[in-house]
Design an enzyme around this catalytic site. Sequence first.
Site, PDB file in Angstrom:
ATOM      1  N   LYS A 113       0.835  -1.209   0.000  1.00 12.31           N
ATOM      2  CA  LYS A 113       0.000   0.000   0.000  1.00 12.31           C
ATOM      3  C   LYS A 113       0.871   1.261   0.000  1.00 12.31           C
ATOM      4  O   LYS A 113       0.636   2.191  -0.774  1.00 12.31           O
ATOM      5  CB  LYS A 113      -0.924   0.002   1.231  1.00 12.31           C
ATOM      6  CG  LYS A 113      -1.875   1.186   1.249  1.00 12.31           C
ATOM      7  CD  LYS A 113      -2.690   1.217   2.516  1.00 12.31           C
ATOM      8  CE  LYS A 113      -1.867   1.711   3.672  1.00 12.31           C
ATOM      9  NZ  LYS A 113      -2.606   1.759   4.936  1.00 12.31           N
ATOM     10  N   ASP A 130      -6.344   1.512   0.783  1.00  9.16           N
ATOM     11  CA  ASP A 130      -6.357   1.587   2.240  1.00  9.16           C
ATOM     12  C   ASP A 130      -7.765   1.227   2.709  1.00  9.16           C
ATOM     13  O   ASP A 130      -8.589   0.771   1.926  1.00  9.16           O
ATOM     14  CB  ASP A 130      -5.927   2.982   2.709  1.00  9.16           C
ATOM     15  CG  ASP A 130      -6.871   4.051   2.186  1.00  9.16           C
ATOM     16  OD1 ASP A 130      -7.894   3.704   1.557  1.00  9.16           O
ATOM     17  OD2 ASP A 130      -6.600   5.235   2.412  1.00  9.16           O
TER      18      ASP A 130
END
Length: 198
Positions: A113, A130
């Site tokens: 991420k 996220d």
Amino acid sequence: MVTKQEKALLALTRLYRYYGKRKRLVAQQHELWKVVIATILSARTRDETTAVVWPSLTDLARAKPREVMKVIRPIGFYRQKARYVLEVARLIAEQGVPQTRDQLMKLPGVGRKTANIILSAMGKPAIAVDTHVHKIANRLGLADTRKPVETETQLMKLLPKRYWNKINYIFVIHGKTLCKRKPRCDVCPLHDICDFAS
Ligand code: SF4
């Protein structure tokens, strides 16, 4: 009846219009180190982004661990992050900012991420998933997934590359404004195309 891809494009268009066409800034090459450090500092915190207070990469790379810890103490996991930040600053000072996801993920403290957030900030095609992106994609019906990495794969299949780095930015704003834990579907510009609201 709109297709999933039409829904995704419609959602992006409406959200950018709703939140006032805020323009995402692509970071300048010489400031990329700040993006990397800020993203590492912000990981696993609720903070938006963490300001990087060091005036230059060289200053940070030469800092003592206790100096860094003192500065970032209010942030969660500050001891571990101080280690990451110093190691990363030294690596970048020597070798420059890595330019691919695989290279970025070799940096300490950088997972998928975080790497995708950094790539997006560079203006490269990447979808950083996220909690907001994962939640909204599933609520809208753009994804049907349990894990963020599955959401990333489904969104990548759904949308042309040129849209990839636009998703995280606007979904995070939406997730913090209307599509919260208790969503405000009554005033949401996506309520007529959202599976959760229908
Ligand atoms: S309609 Fe509700 S659940 Fe769907 S995106 Fe909007 S706020 Fe989120």
